[in-house]
Design a protein around this motif. Structure first.
Motif, PDB file in Angstrom:
ATOM      1  N   SER A 263       0.835  -1.209   0.000  1.00  0.00           N
ATOM      2  CA  SER A 263       0.000   0.000   0.000  1.00  0.00           C
ATOM      3  C   SER A 263       0.865   1.252   0.000  1.00  0.00           C
ATOM      4  O   SER A 263       0.644   2.173  -0.789  1.00  0.00           O
ATOM      5  CB  SER A 263      -0.933   0.009   1.213  1.00  0.00           C
TER       6      SER A 263
ATOM      7  N   ASP B 275       2.256  -3.044 -10.075  1.00  0.00           N
ATOM      8  CA  ASP B 275       1.766  -3.531  -8.793  1.00  0.00           C
ATOM      9  C   ASP B 275       1.856  -5.059  -8.854  1.00  0.00           C
ATOM     10  O   ASP B 275       0.975  -5.728  -9.392  1.00  0.00           O
ATOM     11  CB  ASP B 275       0.315  -3.062  -8.604  1.00  0.00           C
TER      12      ASP B 275
ATOM     13  N   HIS C 173       0.979  -9.493  -5.693  1.00  0.00           N
ATOM     14  CA  HIS C 173       0.731 -10.941  -5.593  1.00  0.00           C
ATOM     15  C   HIS C 173       1.796 -11.766  -6.311  1.00  0.00           C
ATOM     16  O   HIS C 173       1.592 -12.954  -6.541  1.00  0.00           O
ATOM     17  CB  HIS C 173      -0.659 -11.266  -6.175  1.00  0.00           C
TER      18      HIS C 173
ATOM     19  N   SER D 115       4.228  -7.383  -2.370  1.00  0.00           N
ATOM     20  CA  SER D 115       3.877  -7.712  -0.978  1.00  0.00           C
ATOM     21  C   SER D 115       4.617  -9.004  -0.630  1.00  0.00           C
ATOM     22  O   SER D 115       4.078 -10.102  -0.837  1.00  0.00           O
ATOM     23  CB  SER D 115       2.374  -7.941  -0.835  1.00  0.00           C
TER      24      SER D 115
HETATM   25  C1  LIG Z   1      -3.306  -5.903  -6.190  1.00  0.00           C
HETATM   26  C2  LIG Z   1      -2.926  -5.392  -4.829  1.00  0.00           C
HETATM   27  N1  LIG Z   1      -2.102  -4.339  -4.732  1.00  0.00           N
HETATM   28  C3  LIG Z   1      -1.720  -3.829  -3.543  1.00  0.00           C
HETATM   29  C4  LIG Z   1      -2.187  -4.369  -2.369  1.00  0.00           C
HETATM   30  C5  LIG Z   1      -1.763  -3.776  -1.063  1.00  0.00           C
HETATM   31  O1  LIG Z   1      -0.872  -4.660  -0.461  1.00  0.00           O
HETATM   32  P1  LIG Z   1      -0.514  -4.661   1.089  1.00  0.00           P
HETATM   33  O2  LIG Z   1      -1.592  -5.446   1.759  1.00  0.00           O
HETATM   34  O3  LIG Z   1       0.807  -5.336   1.126  1.00  0.00           O
HETATM   35  O4  LIG Z   1      -0.456  -3.259   1.543  1.00  0.00           O
HETATM   36  C6  LIG Z   1      -3.061  -5.460  -2.415  1.00  0.00           C
HETATM   37  C7  LIG Z   1      -3.593  -6.049  -1.174  1.00  0.00           C
HETATM   38  O5  LIG Z   1      -4.381  -6.946  -1.161  1.00  0.00           O
HETATM   39  C8  LIG Z   1      -3.444  -5.988  -3.671  1.00  0.00           C
HETATM   40  O6  LIG Z   1      -4.294  -7.028  -3.778  1.00  0.00           O
END
Ligand SMILES: Cc1ncc(COP(=O)(O)O)c(C=O)c1O
Length: 494
Positions: A99, A203, A206, A231
């Motif tokens: 995030s 991003d 996953h 992440s």
């Molecule tokens: C596609 C995607 N991007 C970003 C995030 C944010 O990740 P984090 O939970 O590590 O902050 C998520 C969280 O589920 C996500 O699914």
């Protein structure tokens, strides 16, 4: 050859983990934060839950532990090892998940008012990034599986069209893999984006595991992305919230990344999270291929057996996904269609969890997505296969799958920037009266965290109907002030 050997020797080290271990073992009269002083003052119940070893290693930025925002010791070494392991020029450790990485990426790539091409199925954190940076999203609608609304990702042709219409765009952001594991042809997208001399941000929340096995889709860095957010906690062995941001090439201002991360993260980063990133990188560098081989074998077995033993189809890559832009599917994501059992994904999720001891990653109207990783054992996948068979046999009913069909969310109509709408004077209106207004907030089913509305979007009657359906289905909603969706915050007319 010598360089490879040197890298393999270096990757066997975990400098930050080792530094934290040394400090946790050191005896010290602690007159620094945190207040529990190496666990001595911790609430007894917390100490029982976490164990004293965890509390003794909950330490602040002691001189031997370096500084996340000005690293020159073990954090700098650990980040350099991560860059080498993941194929980046430079990597940063994050303690606030992808995030904060997504928001930092947008703050680094865009000035207020700059256009950024974004898929409309972006995670909420990209919208938070647009609010923080003032960037104006140019949304590209992802191709969807018509029957179930599963987004396959955006095709290179869609990015090409968006850039042709918006030659002044400053960056392109792509979500890959999607929650369900769809991967688009990122190398083709990178070529197109770089032709305009602008950076490609990915991003890859996953996809932190993708670099470690040739049977997995190509990683974003290998495909040529300039900035990638992962992440590490989602698919690797790092602790929840621990993530990484990687950069390569010269299209991203790395000084600005560092400043943005300082703006967004705590000045008291948790060292258990940081050390877990070092340990997860070491584990993948040393054992990633073997671990992923096992995970892929488990996933394949489940993918082959679920249709036979439970009569439920598992999502695969079809020609329609391919024509929608998906060129690969991460096989470690199993998305099972439960509608043949007469159940919605939400009902099946509750039954599996409450009655059968299986918890999915994400329920959808027709599907359940199961995330497999290096942490799963054969007993887990056996339990999954067995439980899905029981679900079909004992809990299935004859309800037609149309009963859980969710209408289409209408295409985005963004009349103001998310930042402008977020800060504009606003008022609360009953959902039923919100059509025709401009949303002042995000409305986001979680999981998967993809907003139905973002601040600045016009609220169409079909969006109201879609939100009413979500409300009826009891989907968990975040982002907005009223999570029960009785009212929406809309921009007040001037
Ligand atoms: C596609 C995607 N991007 C970003 C995030 C944010 O990740 P984090 O939970 O590590 O902050 C998520 C969280 O589920 C996500 O699914």
């Amino acid at each position: 050859m010598a360089a490879e050997t040197d890298n393999a020797t270096a990757q066997a080290q975990a400098p930050l983990l080792q530094a934290l271990q040394a400090q946790a073992q050191r005896s010290d009269a602690a007159f620094y934060t945190p207040g529990h002083k190496r666990g001595q003052g911790s609430p007894a119940a917390l100490a029982r839950l976490l164990g004293m070893a965890a509390l003794r290693s909950d330490l602040p930025e002691l001189p031997e532990l370096d500084d996340l925002f000005a690293p020159s010791g073990p954090i700098a070494e650990a980040q350099a090892l991560a860059a080498a392991a993941f194929g980046a020029d430079r990597s940063w450790f994050l303690v606030n998940g992808s995030s904060c990485g997504m928001a930092a990426a947008m703050l680094a790539a865009c000035d207020p008012g700059d256009k950024i091409v974004l898929p409309r199925n972006s995670h909420q954190s990209a919208i938070s990034g647009a609010i923080a940076s003032g960037a104006m999203p140019v949304f590209v609608e992802p191709a969807c599986e018509p029957s179930a609304g599963l987004a396959a990702g955006v095709a290179p042709a869609a990015i090409d069209a968006a850039l042709a219409h918006h030659p002044d765009a400053r960056a392109v952001l792509v979500v890959r893999p999607t929650y369900q594991g769809f991967c688009n042809d990122l190398a083709a997208i990178a070529d197109r984006v770089h032709r305009d001399g602008i950076p490609l941000l990915v991003d890859e929340a996953h996809g932190a595991h993708l670099a470690f096995h040739p049977e997995l889709p190509q990683s974003a860095l290998a495909a040529g992305a300039d900035l990638v957010v992962q992440s590490s906690h989602k698919t690797l062995g790092a602790l929840t919230q621990a993530a990484m941001l990687h950069c390569q090439g010269a299209r991203i201002d790395t000084e600005r990344i560092a400043s943005a991360l300082q703006l967004l993260q705590s000045s008291s980063p948790n060292y258990a999270l940081l050390a877990s990133l070092d340990a997860a990188r070491q584990q993948m560098a040393l054992e990633g291929h073997a671990r992923m081989t096992q995970t892929l074998a488990l996933a394949k077995r489940a993918r082959d057996r679920i249709p036979h033993q439970a009569g439920l189809p598992v999502l695969g890559l079809t020609p329609s996904h391919r024509s929608g832009g998906a060129s690969a599917l991460d096989p470690t994501r199993l998305t099972v269609d439960v509608s043949p059992a007469g159940l919605s994904g939400f009902a099946a999720d509750g039954l599996l969890r409450d009655r059968l001891g299986v918890t999915a990653e994400c329920p959808l109207p027709h599907h359940l997505t199961f995330a497999l990783s290096l942490g799963n054992a054969a007993s887990d996948t056996d339990c999954l296969i067995r439980s899905l068979a029981i679900l079909s046999e004992q809990f299935g009913c004859s309800q037609a799958s149309a009963a859980f069909a969710l209408g289409e969310r209408p295409p985005s109509d963004l009349s103001r920037s998310p930042r402008e709408a977020f800060f504009a004077p606003s008022q609360s209106l009953p959902l039923e009266r919100a059509a025709g207004e401009v949303s002042a907030e995000s409305v986001c089913p979680y999981p998967p965290g993809i907003p139905v509305l973002v601040p600045g979007e016009a609220i169409a009657p079909a969006t109201v109907a879609y939100l009413q359906q979500l409300r009826r289905l009891g989907v968990r909603i975040t982002g907005c002030r009223d999570p029960h969706l009785r009212a929406l915050r809309v921009v007040r007319a001037p």
